[in-house]
Design an enzyme around this catalytic site. Sequence first.
Site, mmCIF file in Angstrom:
data_model
loop_
_atom_site.group_PDB
_atom_site.id
_atom_site.type_symbol
_atom_site.label_atom_id
_atom_site.label_comp_id
_atom_site.label_asym_id
_atom_site.label_seq_id
_atom_site.Cartn_x
_atom_site.Cartn_y
_atom_site.Cartn_z
ATOM 1 N N HIS A 1 0.814 -1.231 0.000
ATOM 2 C CA HIS A 1 0.000 0.000 0.000
ATOM 3 C C HIS A 1 0.845 1.278 0.000
ATOM 4 O O HIS A 1 0.287 2.367 -0.137
ATOM 5 C CB HIS A 1 -0.922 0.024 1.218
ATOM 6 C CG HIS A 1 -1.915 -1.093 1.248
ATOM 7 N ND1 HIS A 1 -2.740 -1.380 0.180
ATOM 8 C CD2 HIS A 1 -2.211 -2.021 2.209
ATOM 9 C CE1 HIS A 1 -3.499 -2.426 0.486
ATOM 10 N NE2 HIS A 1 -3.193 -2.836 1.699
ATOM 11 N N ASP B 1 -4.412 -12.746 4.790
ATOM 12 C CA ASP B 1 -5.699 -12.179 5.196
ATOM 13 C C ASP B 1 -6.849 -12.606 4.287
ATOM 14 O O ASP B 1 -7.989 -12.164 4.466
ATOM 15 C CB ASP B 1 -5.633 -10.642 5.341
ATOM 16 C CG ASP B 1 -4.890 -9.949 4.223
ATOM 17 O OD1 ASP B 1 -4.455 -10.627 3.277
ATOM 18 O OD2 ASP B 1 -4.742 -8.705 4.300
HETATM 19 ZN ZN LIG Z 1 -4.119 -7.105 3.198
#
Ligand SMILES: [Zn+2]
Length: 357
Positions: free
Chosen positions: A158, A282
Amino acid sequence: MQIFFHPEQLKHCPQSYYSRGKMRQPQEKPERMHELLKAIEQLSLTVKTAKDFGTKPLLDVHTLGYIDFLKNAYSEWKQLPEDWGDEVLSNVFIRENNREIGVLAKAAKYLADGSAPIGQHTWTSTYWSAQTALSCADALLSQKEQCIIGLTRPAGHHARKDGAGGFCYINNAAVIAQYLRQHFKRIAIIDTDMHHGQGIQEIFYDRSDVLYVSVHGDPTNFYPVVAGFADEYGTGSGYGYNKNFPMPHGSSEETFFKFLDQAVDYVQTYQPDIVIHVMGFDIYVDDPQAKCSVSTAGFAQVAEKIKSIGVPTISLIEGGYCIEKLGENFKSFLKGFGIHPASQHEQNQQQVLVELE
Ligand SMILES: [Zn+2]
């Protein structure tokens, strides 16, 4: 297989983060790495300590102002009145044309959202996370390793050119893609984390020498929210070299693998020289961030599919917040690369036999 890590990466210990209108308890904790290291120990594998490649490879991807901010923001912050919080977090949200006078203005510019707090050890851990990724790249070049894993915490996908966000500070995958471009013409990054890696997309959006392909949860009201949609193809000579497969929320394991097969096929068509795999746990069914339901056994399949691309691969570990299952899921992933307790046991047995002879 080689696995890289540096103990300094354990020091980063966020106290809170701001997301969806609330201050929240951190999910990205050092315990995550303890679980992975425990699993590695149980398999009698060794972890190599990352080497130091300096900040230059980081500056080939990120701006100097941003790196300087990551390094120095905490000490500047601590010189301010005592009622300021313990971590650098911004409450101002203007990133463009920001005059950067004072650490709060810099935080406004360089923190792209509320989920990348900077504490006392954030820079140290981030720096070594990037060095772990670079050590993987170095092993690929110098030892011709086919399959390398980097325990990259904090994660990176990110992180923007000049902005931290989503628990990420330095974009490890982008840093090593750029580093390895000196030696390879075509690099594919395949991202199987639950979230779209908008930082990687942004960095290579106008380039055809680094392909970015991602399978992730539909970003509508789901991080990173502003990017990761199916119609983001790249721009200029990079058009077609960015490919997103957003999954509907609540997708089954079967749906995830349907999208992953398409993503792998896209990568194979590109015929990359090497693959950088952004690996997130995740996507696990019980993960607090999951919008799909991959099982523990499914992680072996993820590895098998990445391996099937048939070129040298570096997997960088990114998300995964179901801490009690992280070790088990990581072992399953390693099994997909051909490493499992039985084979390790057999290897030990063989070693004993050799010694007896
Ligand atoms: Zn993630």
